[in-house]
Design a protein around this motif. Structure first.
Motif, PDB file in Angstrom:
ATOM      1  N   SER A 213       0.796  -1.217   0.000  1.00 50.56           N
ATOM      2  CA  SER A 213       0.000   0.000   0.000  1.00 50.56           C
ATOM      3  C   SER A 213       0.834   1.275   0.000  1.00 50.56           C
ATOM      4  O   SER A 213       0.479   2.250  -0.674  1.00 50.56           O
ATOM      5  N   THR A 214       1.938   1.294   0.747  1.00 50.95           N
ATOM      6  CA  THR A 214       2.755   2.512   0.794  1.00 50.95           C
ATOM      7  C   THR A 214       3.331   2.837  -0.580  1.00 50.95           C
ATOM      8  O   THR A 214       3.311   3.992  -1.020  1.00 50.95           O
ATOM      9  N   GLY A 215       3.866   1.838  -1.258  1.00 51.93           N
ATOM     10  CA  GLY A 215       4.405   2.058  -2.590  1.00 51.93           C
ATOM     11  C   GLY A 215       3.349   2.539  -3.568  1.00 51.93           C
ATOM     12  O   GLY A 215       3.556   3.494  -4.323  1.00 51.93           O
ATOM     13  N   TRP A 216       2.183   1.887  -3.536  1.00 51.79           N
ATOM     14  CA  TRP A 216       1.105   2.298  -4.431  1.00 51.79           C
ATOM     15  C   TRP A 216       0.607   3.699  -4.105  1.00 51.79           C
ATOM     16  O   TRP A 216       0.274   4.483  -5.004  1.00 51.79           O
ATOM     17  N   ALA A 217       0.535   4.037  -2.814  1.00 52.64           N
ATOM     18  CA  ALA A 217       0.073   5.364  -2.409  1.00 52.64           C
ATOM     19  C   ALA A 217       1.018   6.451  -2.910  1.00 52.64           C
ATOM     20  O   ALA A 217       0.587   7.497  -3.418  1.00 52.64           O
ATOM     21  N   LEU A 218       2.328   6.211  -2.779  1.00 52.30           N
ATOM     22  CA  LEU A 218       3.297   7.191  -3.273  1.00 52.30           C
ATOM     23  C   LEU A 218       3.254   7.303  -4.794  1.00 52.30           C
ATOM     24  O   LEU A 218       3.310   8.405  -5.354  1.00 52.30           O
ATOM     25  N   CYS A 265       9.695   7.142  -6.170  1.00 48.75           N
ATOM     26  CA  CYS A 265      10.057   6.407  -4.949  1.00 48.75           C
ATOM     27  C   CYS A 265       9.055   5.287  -4.691  1.00 48.75           C
ATOM     28  O   CYS A 265       9.437   4.177  -4.287  1.00 48.75           O
ATOM     29  N   GLY A 266       7.772   5.573  -4.927  1.00 47.44           N
ATOM     30  CA  GLY A 266       6.766   4.527  -4.781  1.00 47.44           C
ATOM     31  C   GLY A 266       6.991   3.401  -5.768  1.00 47.44           C
ATOM     32  O   GLY A 266       6.895   2.214  -5.414  1.00 47.44           O
ATOM     33  N   ALA A 267       7.305   3.755  -7.010  1.00 48.50           N
ATOM     34  CA  ALA A 267       7.571   2.731  -8.023  1.00 48.50           C
ATOM     35  C   ALA A 267       8.801   1.908  -7.646  1.00 48.50           C
ATOM     36  O   ALA A 267       8.829   0.687  -7.845  1.00 48.50           O
ATOM     37  N   ALA A 268       9.826   2.572  -7.089  1.00 47.53           N
ATOM     38  CA  ALA A 268      11.041   1.857  -6.675  1.00 47.53           C
ATOM     39  C   ALA A 268      10.727   0.840  -5.581  1.00 47.53           C
ATOM     40  O   ALA A 268      11.237  -0.287  -5.595  1.00 47.53           O
ATOM     41  N   ALA A 269       9.882   1.236  -4.628  1.00 51.82           N
ATOM     42  CA  ALA A 269       9.512   0.305  -3.555  1.00 51.82           C
ATOM     43  C   ALA A 269       8.779  -0.910  -4.118  1.00 51.82           C
ATOM     44  O   ALA A 269       8.993  -2.044  -3.666  1.00 51.82           O
ATOM     45  N   LEU A 270       7.927  -0.686  -5.108  1.00 55.56           N
ATOM     46  CA  LEU A 270       7.173  -1.786  -5.706  1.00 55.56           C
ATOM     47  C   LEU A 270       8.062  -2.687  -6.556  1.00 55.56           C
ATOM     48  O   LEU A 270       7.813  -3.893  -6.680  1.00 55.56           O
TER      49      LEU A 270
END
Length: 372
Positions: A213-218, A265-270
């Protein structure tokens, strides 16, 4: 082929088992984005005996969304924060080692270009030509200066929440764009803007990369915010600088660029999980490891590679499509794509010649894969 596979397995075996290969994968993607982005949106137009800089984004503004793919600087700062959050040992020795890795390759580039600029003047090159080429080489160094500053300040900003530098960027943009304040306020964003992904990396480095969720939210929140600022806020659509444009999203960074960086940054986390699985394969990991071992060299010399091919083309007759001509349409873009393998080959030669400056004097061959 067998020898290449054997080499890949040796590189894989030399890698410490606790190394997070996803970070190297993200850094390699960021490097590829910057290099390809510069090569695609930077034109060297030859008029008479003068070389001037241009961009297809000015003639074909519909190509602006392409810049959203290749403007990957936020990922550099995110990965830098992730790595620096794990620092060990005394601060002085740590920061000296980190900054030395930045300074030594820059010194080699400066020495070569000092000689090259002198040679161009002696051969009769016009001042504008030398200034144009020199600016292309020097302009990416601002990134290293900011990165070095944030690295040195790591203990001071290690607990800083990213919302505070984000608020500083928003305030500076509100004053200079919304309230008619002085434009120089935007230069505070050079540090504050890149402090946002850097602080995010420091926080994630302590807790681990977020999932789901955090990655998608960012990704969604940052992307929609950037899009909204472009459509309704009057920010430029291009996420890179365009010669002659009244406002740039990077020079200095704007709120739109920072919002877009949060989406990255969100895409990187995913992407981290899939990258770890992919880079468990020796062949894939070997390719990424080689790029990371030459990361600074690639970043510093990719513009020189493009310039070298352009000047060599002039010796062969000049005004070659996609190399010396005005970037006035999709035909230029198609021609430029055909030149990319030539740029890459010259960049590879630069890496062979100058990668030695990226290693510290005390670093032996057996320790190469331990570097982050």
């Amino acid at each position: 082929m067998a020898s290449l596979l054997a080499l890949a397995h040796r590189i894989d075996g030399a890698t410490p088992p606790d190394r997070d290969r996803a970070l190297d994968g993200l850094r390699a993607l960021a490097i590829a984005g910057v290099v390809l982005g510069h090569w695609l949106v930077t034109a060297l137009v030859v008029t008479g005996h003068t070389v001037r800089a241009g961009s297809p984004l000015r003639a074909v503004p519909e190509l602006a969304p392409v810049s959203w793919v290749f403007q990957t600087l936020a990922v550099f700062f995110l990965v830098g924060g992730l790595v620096n959050a794990r620092r060990t040992g005394p601060y002085g020795a740590w920061v000296k080692a980190r900054l030395t890795r930045l300074v030594r390759p820059v010194g080699a580039l400066a020495a070569v270009w000092a000689v090259a600029a002198g040679a161009m003047f002696v051969s009769g090159a016009e001042l504008e030509t030398v200034r144009t080429l020199g600016k292309l080489v020097v302009s990416p160094l601002w990134f290293l200066l900011v990165f070095a500053l944030l690295t040195a300040a790591t203990p001071l900003v290690s607990r800083l929440h990213p919302v505070w530098p984000l608020a500083a960027v928003a305030s500076a943009d509100l004053v200079r764009y919304g309230l008619g304040g002085p434009s120089w306020l935007g230069w505070a964003n050079v540090v504050a803007g890149w402090l946002v992904p850097y602080c995010l990396g420091l926080a994630w480095g302590r807790r681990g990369l977020p999932r789901g969720s955090t990655g998608w939210a960012l990704l969604a929140g940052g992307g929609l915010a950037a899009l909204g600022l472009v459509v309704w806020g009057g920010y430029p659509a291009a996420m890179v600088g365009v010669p002659g444009a009244p406002v740039s999203n990077l020079d200095p960074p704007t709120l739109a660029a920072v919002a877009f960086g949060l989406a990255q940054c969100g895409a990187a986390a995913l992407l981290a999980g899939p990258l770890r699985r992919l880079l468990a394969r020796p062949a894939a990991w070997a390719a990424v490891a080689v790029v990371n071992l030459s990361a600074m060299t690639v970043f510093l010399w990719h513009q020189t590679a493009m310039i070298a091919v352009t000047l060599a083309g002039l010796r062969l007759g000049g005004h070659l499509p996609g190399l010396h001509t005005v970037p006035d349409g999709l035909g230029w873009v198609a021609a430029r794509l055909a030149w990319l393998p030539v740029f890459a080959a010259v960049l590879a030669l630069c890496c062979l010649l100058f990668r030695v400056y990226e290693r510290s004097p005390a670093q032996g061959p057996g320790r190469r894969m331990e570097r982050r």
